[in-house]
Write a protein that holds these residues in place. Structure first.
Motif, short mmCIF file in Angstrom:
data_model
loop_
_atom_site.label_atom_id
_atom_site.label_comp_id
_atom_site.label_asym_id
_atom_site.label_seq_id
_atom_site.Cartn_x
_atom_site.Cartn_y
_atom_site.Cartn_z
N ILE A 104 15.82 34.63 47.21
CA ILE A 104 16.90 33.82 46.64
C ILE A 104 17.44 34.45 45.36
O ILE A 104 18.65 34.45 45.09
CB ILE A 104 16.39 32.39 46.35
N ARG A 105 16.53 35.05 44.54
CA ARG A 105 16.92 35.55 43.22
C ARG A 105 17.97 36.67 43.31
O ARG A 105 18.92 36.72 42.51
CB ARG A 105 15.68 36.04 42.47
N THR A 106 17.82 37.58 44.28
CA THR A 106 18.74 38.73 44.34
C THR A 106 20.20 38.31 44.56
O THR A 106 21.08 38.67 43.78
CB THR A 106 18.28 39.69 45.45
N PRO A 107 20.51 37.52 45.60
CA PRO A 107 21.93 37.10 45.76
C PRO A 107 22.37 36.13 44.67
O PRO A 107 23.55 36.09 44.31
CB PRO A 107 21.96 36.45 47.14
N MET A 108 21.39 35.37 44.13
CA MET A 108 21.76 34.40 43.11
C MET A 108 22.22 35.09 41.83
O MET A 108 23.12 34.60 41.14
CB MET A 108 20.58 33.47 42.82
N ASN A 109 21.62 36.24 41.53
CA ASN A 109 22.07 37.00 40.35
C ASN A 109 23.52 37.46 40.52
O ASN A 109 24.31 37.49 39.57
CB ASN A 109 21.16 38.21 40.11
N ALA A 110 23.85 37.84 41.75
CA ALA A 110 25.23 38.25 42.03
C ALA A 110 26.19 37.08 41.83
O ALA A 110 27.29 37.22 41.29
CB ALA A 110 25.34 38.81 43.44
N ILE A 111 25.76 35.93 42.27
CA ILE A 111 26.61 34.73 42.12
C ILE A 111 26.79 34.42 40.65
O ILE A 111 27.90 34.08 40.19
CB ILE A 111 25.99 33.54 42.88
N LEU A 112 25.67 34.52 39.88
CA LEU A 112 25.76 34.25 38.44
C LEU A 112 26.75 35.21 37.76
O LEU A 112 27.54 34.85 36.89
CB LEU A 112 24.38 34.35 37.78
N GLY A 113 26.68 36.48 38.18
CA GLY A 113 27.59 37.47 37.61
C GLY A 113 29.05 37.13 37.92
O GLY A 113 29.94 37.25 37.07
N THR A 114 29.29 36.73 39.14
CA THR A 114 30.65 36.37 39.55
C THR A 114 31.15 35.16 38.76
O THR A 114 32.30 35.11 38.31
CB THR A 114 30.67 36.04 41.05
N LEU A 115 30.23 34.15 38.57
CA LEU A 115 30.63 32.97 37.80
C LEU A 115 30.92 33.34 36.35
O LEU A 115 31.81 32.76 35.71
CB LEU A 115 29.52 31.91 37.87
N GLU A 116 30.13 34.31 35.83
CA GLU A 116 30.36 34.75 34.45
C GLU A 116 31.75 35.36 34.30
O GLU A 116 32.49 35.08 33.34
CB GLU A 116 29.28 35.76 34.06
N LEU A 117 32.10 36.22 35.26
CA LEU A 117 33.42 36.86 35.23
C LEU A 117 34.53 35.83 35.43
O LEU A 117 35.59 35.88 34.78
CB LEU A 117 33.52 37.94 36.32
N LEU A 118 34.29 34.90 36.32
CA LEU A 118 35.28 33.87 36.59
C LEU A 118 35.54 33.03 35.36
O LEU A 118 36.67 32.59 35.08
CB LEU A 118 34.83 33.00 37.77
N GLY A 119 34.44 32.77 34.58
CA GLY A 119 34.57 31.94 33.39
C GLY A 119 35.42 32.59 32.31
O GLY A 119 35.88 31.93 31.39
N ARG A 120 35.60 33.91 32.40
CA ARG A 120 36.39 34.63 31.39
C ARG A 120 37.90 34.63 31.71
O ARG A 120 38.69 35.12 30.93
CB ARG A 120 35.90 36.07 31.25
N THR A 121 38.25 34.17 32.89
CA THR A 121 39.66 34.11 33.27
C THR A 121 40.28 32.80 32.82
O THR A 121 39.57 31.88 32.38
CB THR A 121 39.80 34.23 34.80
N ALA A 122 41.59 32.75 32.91
CA ALA A 122 42.31 31.54 32.50
C ALA A 122 42.07 30.44 33.54
O ALA A 122 42.46 30.59 34.70
CB ALA A 122 43.81 31.83 32.36
N LEU A 123 41.38 29.38 33.16
CA LEU A 123 41.05 28.28 34.07
C LEU A 123 41.54 26.98 33.47
O LEU A 123 41.53 26.79 32.25
CB LEU A 123 39.54 28.19 34.30
#
Length: 327
Positions: free
Chosen positions: A288-307
């Motif tokens: 679970i941890r390996t794909p979950m880290n990828a998801i966390l990274g994507t959410l981090e990048l998403l949080g930096r965009t205009a939302l």
């Protein structure tokens, strides 16, 4: 003169005097009357008279003249007579007295012409009855002790040094499956599990040295081959300073040992299940941890965009959920 305290019984002493000489019988009766001896006397004139009296009455003591018209009083000492006997013989018949003692008489007196033996006869009767009374008390005590041991739930055994079984109680017999009539046909080696045969010599040596063994565990073998696990103690009985027999008291712990084994097996199974669970969780966590880290990274990048506000809320909730899974 007899200075000993008279033997005290609950009732007059029942005396059977076997005497064919009228004068001697009368002299005895006069002695009893003169000294007020607590005797209830019956007189037999022959062996036939004696046997008839013994067939219908009980006596506390028998005073027997050896020479009778129809035989010798020694014929009464055939092993079936429980009543104590004092043999009275004439001067010069000391060999008969010795033979009488060997045959089972408890005492003897030499009959002299002046009948001086009558002066000591009450004292000898007194002494003998005290001995008989003490023996009776000892037998009763032994019987009471045996009854107590017989009813014990523990297994009790007394075994001769050569392995012969001298005594076992009911619990021993019932646990190992032997009847009373079978005990003479077996030895302790039929009961001790073969694994312990080689240890018996060492056990005997330690017991003879005065050591008391136990508590210890042993496996016995029942008549049907079952293994009976016991815990108990052993000691040695000494007679006149010499080892005579071993005495053991054991408690059957077979069922307890089975329960303990089942509990150990259940505990082992539970521990194995826990280890399997831990391995599964560790493996699942890694997967679970390996794909979950990828998801966390994507959410981090998403949080930096205009939302907009709703999108930021959704991204925040997603990050909290993934963080919880990785914790």
């Amino acid at each position: 003169m007899d200075t000993a305290a008279p033997y005290k019984a609950d009732a007059p002493l029942r005396v059977l005097l076997i005497e064919d000489d009228e004068v001697d019988a009368l002299a005895f009766a006069r002695k009893v009357a003169a000294d007020q001896l607590p005797y209830q006397t019956h007189i037999a004139r022959s062996l036939a008279d004696t046997r008839n009296l013994l067939a219908t009455q009980s006596f506390d003591i028998i005073l027997a003249d050896n020479d009778l018209p129809d035989g010798s009083s020694l014929e009464l000492l055939d092993g079936n007579l429980d009543t104590p006997v004092i043999i009275i013989t004439g001067v010069g018949n000391e060999q008969i007295a010795v033979a009488a003692l060997r045959a089972g008489a408890r005492d003897y007196l030499i009959k002299d012409a002046e009948r001086r033996y009558l002066a000591v006869l009450p004292h000898r009767i007194n002494q003998l009855m005290r001995v008989v009374s003490a023996e009776q008390r000892r037998r009763e005590s032994e019987e009471n002790y045996r009854d107590l041991v017989e009813e014990m739930t523990d297994l009790v055994q007394i075994v001769a040094l050569d392995g012969r079984i001298l005594f076992v109680n009911r619990a021993w017999r019932e646990t190992l499956g032997y009847g009373v009539e079978e005990l003479d046909q077996i030895s302790i080696f039929d009961v001790i599990h073969p694994d312990y045969h080689a240890q018996r010599a060492d056990v005997l040596e330690r017991l003879i040295a005065g050591e008391q063994l136990g508590p210890f565990e042993r496996t016995l073998r029942a008549k049907d081959g079952r293994a009976v696990i016991v815990e108990g103690r052993l000691n040695m009985r000494f007679v006149d300073g010499k080892p005579e027999s071993t005495r053991g008291v054991f408690h059957d712990v077979t069922e307890r040992k089975r329960t303990e084994a089942a509990l150990r097996e259940a505990k082992g199974a539970a521990e194995a299940a826990n280890r399997a669970k831990d391995r599964f969780l560790a493996s699942t966590s890694h997967e679970i941890r390996t794909p979950m880290n990828a998801i966390l990274g994507t959410l981090e990048l998403l949080g930096r965009t205009a939302l907009d506000a709703e999108q930021e809320k959704l991204v925040g909730m997603s990050r909290q959920a993934t963080d919880a899974l990785l914790a």
